[in-house]
Design an enzyme around this catalytic site. Structure first.
Site, PDB file in Angstrom:
ATOM      1  N   ASP A  33      80.972 -34.381  33.054  1.00 51.71           N
ATOM      2  CA  ASP A  33      79.869 -34.113  33.975  1.00 51.71           C
ATOM      3  C   ASP A  33      80.202 -33.073  35.040  1.00 51.71           C
ATOM      4  OD1 ASP A  33      81.648 -35.511  35.596  1.00 51.71           O
ATOM      5  OD2 ASP A  33      80.523 -37.385  35.476  1.00 51.71           O
ATOM      6  N   GLU A  72      81.691 -38.314  26.061  1.00 49.66           N
ATOM      7  CA  GLU A  72      81.405 -39.171  27.215  1.00 49.66           C
ATOM      8  C   GLU A  72      79.966 -38.963  27.677  1.00 49.66           C
ATOM      9  OE1 GLU A  72      84.214 -40.541  30.799  1.00 49.66           O
ATOM     10  OE2 GLU A  72      82.983 -38.814  31.346  1.00 49.66           O
ATOM     11  N   GLU A 130      77.546 -34.380  39.918  1.00 49.44           N
ATOM     12  CA  GLU A 130      77.839 -34.816  38.552  1.00 49.44           C
ATOM     13  C   GLU A 130      76.648 -35.450  37.838  1.00 49.44           C
ATOM     14  OE1 GLU A 130      81.757 -34.491  40.663  1.00 49.44           O
ATOM     15  OE2 GLU A 130      79.797 -35.337  41.168  1.00 49.44           O
ATOM     16  N   HIS A 190      88.432 -38.421  46.643  1.00 46.78           N
ATOM     17  CA  HIS A 190      88.188 -36.981  46.686  1.00 46.78           C
ATOM     18  C   HIS A 190      86.721 -36.597  46.489  1.00 46.78           C
ATOM     19  CE1 HIS A 190      88.423 -37.849  42.377  1.00 46.78           C
ATOM     20  NE2 HIS A 190      87.609 -36.821  42.232  1.00 46.78           N
ATOM     21  N   ARG A 202      82.899 -35.548  46.621  1.00 44.42           N
ATOM     22  CA  ARG A 202      82.127 -34.706  47.535  1.00 44.42           C
ATOM     23  C   ARG A 202      81.191 -35.516  48.427  1.00 44.42           C
ATOM     24  NH1 ARG A 202      81.248 -28.897  46.812  1.00 44.42           N
ATOM     25  NH2 ARG A 202      82.533 -28.650  44.976  1.00 44.42           N
ATOM     26  N   HIS A 241      94.152 -35.083  47.448  1.00 46.80           N
ATOM     27  CA  HIS A 241      93.475 -33.941  46.827  1.00 46.80           C
ATOM     28  C   HIS A 241      93.602 -32.720  47.746  1.00 46.80           C
ATOM     29  CE1 HIS A 241      90.218 -31.561  45.023  1.00 46.80           C
ATOM     30  NE2 HIS A 241      90.296 -32.361  43.983  1.00 46.80           N
TER      31      HIS A 241
END
Length: 367
Positions: A98, A120, A134, A206, A208, A239
């Site tokens: 994604d 997936e 995503e 990590h 967003r 990250h």
């Protein structure tokens, strides 16, 4: 039989992990001419995974730039992919997951009328803002894909709900379990000096949508847990995104039992998961991998597109919420019965044979 050209695209570390077993399986197929394209949406974290699995990209777009905007990344990828597809003329393109790479490659292939296999497929939260971007990426890729390789029956049902033809959906299991079992069987080292007598809490964060105030809540909760449990060691591979790195070091840098380190390569990270007592994470891959290793996961998100592990009781959503993180983590550290309930080694995401099922579908189509 003339060989068919299969272009396998990877852009980020999770894509590389989950595509590696598929690429390796395809390379053993006499009918397939396999070409690997790295967009390098994430440069270093992608390279080390490919190196670990012995995969060398045939094409490398080297697309990563510091702090690049999603619009810029998408535009550059579309232009680059246009030229790649004109040059390569693949019979099929495989993408995984994604990311912006997946969405952009799917769109470029659609423009060139090249069939896409989506590994997936079918994960959904039904909320376009969570996870961002995503959820939109996988919905778009799903609309454009020819084959949907769904990891679970739940993912298949999501695709049927969106009107995808049943004949184009195959429940394969998740290839992340193929990669995990291949890796976990090896003698792995974390490469960081940890006390084997102390319980280990492994942390990753990590996403967003947690940037800003939510991430500060997460860090404050970790700081409290560390202070309340001096006999427990916390390992946090941070990250490199400044929205994560700067805040993590500011809030957690002075906690004596929190070890902040650079992101771990794939094999050392699997070693860390194996050694961990508890994992606190907002990673999608960790939600799939940790249950297979018998490790409870507290997920730093309000929603998940991987509900199967939540339904089985081996993963729990706590969100970027200070009180819930502290309460649930402390309960697992203190209550052996509660811990045992979550550490049952249930793997709802596969048996390690997903790659073979994907390859079989393509073989039957092209033979």
């Amino acid at each position: 039989m003339q060989k068919k050209s299969v272009l396998c695209v990877v852009g980020t570390r999770p894509e590389a992990i989950k595509m590696a077993p598929v690429i390796l399986a395809l390379k053993n197929e006499p009918w397939a001419q396999v070409r690997v394209l790295a967009t390098a949406q994430h440069r270093n974290m992608l390279d080390q995974v490919l190196n670990f699995f012995g995969i060398t990209p045939d094409i490398d777009l080297d697309i990563m730039r510091p702090n690049q905007a999603l619009t810029t990344l998408t535009a550059r990828l579309l232009l680059e992919m246009d030229q790649v597809l004109l040059n390569e003329k693949p019979d099929v393109v495989l993408v995984q997951g994604d990311t912006t790479t997946v969405m952009t490659v799917a769109l470029a292939c659609f423009y060139h009328r090249i069939p896409i296999g989506h590994v997936e497929a079918g994960l959904r939260t039904w909320d376009m803002q969570n996870p961002f971007p995503e959820e939109a990426n996988r919905v778009i890729a799903g609309k454009l894909a020819r084959w949907h390789f769904a990891p679970t029956e739940g993912s298949r049902q999501n695709l049927l709900r969106e009107g995808m033809p049943d004949k184009d959906i195959l429940v394969t299991g998740n290839t992340v379990i193929d990669a995990l079992l291949m890796t976990a069987a090896k003698d792995l080292q974390i490469g960081i000096d940890l006390d084997p007598q102390k319980r280990l809490v492994l942390i990753t964060s990590h996403r967003r949508e947690n940037f800003g105030a939510p991430f500060r809540e997460i860090c404050r909760a970790l700081q409290t847990l560390a202070a309340n449990n001096p006999d427990v060691q916390f390992l946090y591979p941070v990250h490199p995104n400044p929205n994560v790195k700067d805040v993590a070091h500011e809030v957690l840098g002075d906690s004596p039992n929190i070890r902040l380190c650079e992101p771990l390569d794939y094999a050392p990270f699997v070693a860390a998961m194996k050694q961990a007592y508890l994992i606190i994470s907002d990673s999608g891959g960790v939600q799939e991998e940790a249950p297979a290793l018998g490790k409870p996961v507290l997920v730093l998100r309000e929603e998940t597109e991987r509900p199967e592990a939540v339904e089985q009781g081996v993963v729990k959503l706590v969100g970027p919420n200070y009180e819930r993180i502290v309460t649930e983590a402390q309960r697992l550290l203190d209550d052996e019965a509660a811990y045992r309930d979550m550490a049952r080694g249930i793997s709802p995401y596969g048996d390690g044979l997903a790659s073979g099922r994907i390859v079989k579908t393509l073989r039957e189509h092209f033979s």
